[in-house]
Design a protein around this motif. Sequence first.
Motif, short mmCIF file in Angstrom:
data_model
loop_
_atom_site.label_atom_id
_atom_site.label_comp_id
_atom_site.label_asym_id
_atom_site.label_seq_id
_atom_site.Cartn_x
_atom_site.Cartn_y
_atom_site.Cartn_z
N LYS A 88 -5.99 2.36 1.64
CA LYS A 88 -5.75 0.92 1.72
C LYS A 88 -4.91 0.58 2.95
O LYS A 88 -5.14 -0.44 3.61
CB LYS A 88 -5.05 0.44 0.45
N ALA A 141 0.83 -1.21 0.00
CA ALA A 141 0.00 0.00 0.00
C ALA A 141 0.87 1.26 0.00
O ALA A 141 0.57 2.25 -0.68
CB ALA A 141 -0.92 0.00 1.22
N ASN A 144 -1.16 4.47 -1.41
CA ASN A 144 -2.59 4.34 -1.16
C ASN A 144 -2.84 4.36 0.35
O ASN A 144 -2.83 3.33 1.02
CB ASN A 144 -3.10 3.04 -1.78
N GLN A 151 -7.10 0.52 5.97
CA GLN A 151 -7.96 -0.66 5.91
C GLN A 151 -7.19 -1.91 6.34
O GLN A 151 -7.70 -2.73 7.11
CB GLN A 151 -8.49 -0.82 4.48
#
Length: 390
Positions: A254, A246, A251, A257
């Motif tokens: 992400k 990620a 990102n 998450q």
Amino acid sequence: VWLCGFLRMSTTGLSAQAFGQDNKNDNILVLLRGICVALSVGLILIICQKVYIDAGLALAGGSEQVQFYAQQYAQVRIWGAPAALANLVILGWLIGNQHSKIVMWLLITANLVNVALDLLFVFGFGWQVKGVALASLIAEYSAMLLGLFFIATHYQHTVTTLLPDKKQVLFTILERSALLSYFRLNRDILIRTLCLQITFLFITFQGAKLGDNVVAANAILMNFLLLISFGLDGIANATEAMVGKAHGEKNTHKLRQVVNIALFWNLIFASLYSFIFLVAGEYLLTLITNIDTVINFAKDYLFWIILLPIVSCWCYLYDGVYVGLLQAKVMRNSMIIATFTCFFPLWFLLKSYNNHGLWAAFIGFMLVRGITLAWHFHSKVLKQNTLTYS
């Protein structure tokens, strides 16, 4: 070998970020550079083995019998150092490249080889401690060869594309700026690992000073910690690879998450471990040893083992997060704080409680590691948006 755990961590983080960037050349160079360093360190250990082993045993203390068998074991096992260190790099690289199944099968194969040879050498040939050490040595070289065979088979095109000019590749691996960057990263992870190793060695050495029953019981109880790490490190290793990917993809959503999902499963596994140790802890002791005096002594310390998964699960997870982010300084600082402002002061205050004081200090050490890393990640990295991409 534990002290050189930086080889696995840095390799995982670097390869995961290269994987996220889809940079195949850099990815292979991470592997080659790591293996060169691992083999060099392993050869140095073999060359300096007498000084290294004698110094370690002098620091360890313990009875004459403990010293005798430790010497026998170390003199055989030291020859596996190059393979053991290369395996750290290979496993780290495979994890970073999302090959967790291959890592699983490599470890299963190595352990099956180890167990089978233990049975043959110890019970079949009667080689005792030397047989155990030789079985581990052969298993280490078997795992290294299998790992390299898989990489050569599945990455043949990338390797052959990169390697036509061997002199150029060697120059790239040994390039001053690249090596300095690699060693700066590993320096911080090494300091972090050194603090961890100092803590574990202190527990072993202090236990040896308290008597053979104590050192034997602590060695058995540390197997519970290894059992915990098999589950929690699995989550942490997956987190390293996914966070690194990620980060390589830049990102941030992400990344959040991944960490949230990992936190959920981390707590589930930790709770399960504590429940198993509560219900079956005494039975597990009898599976590890049949020496009644050691079993009875170890039973008095089982409640520390029941606490351990819940207390330590956070440091396992956030170590994985920071490996993926390649923010080794944060890991280093957290470990220094936990070691020198928690573990040793706590032990000093509680040393009159002997082995209970030692285990209380260790529980505090693991807790502080998790708290400091969690605080930094949620208050500095995420809330203040200090996650940078390079």
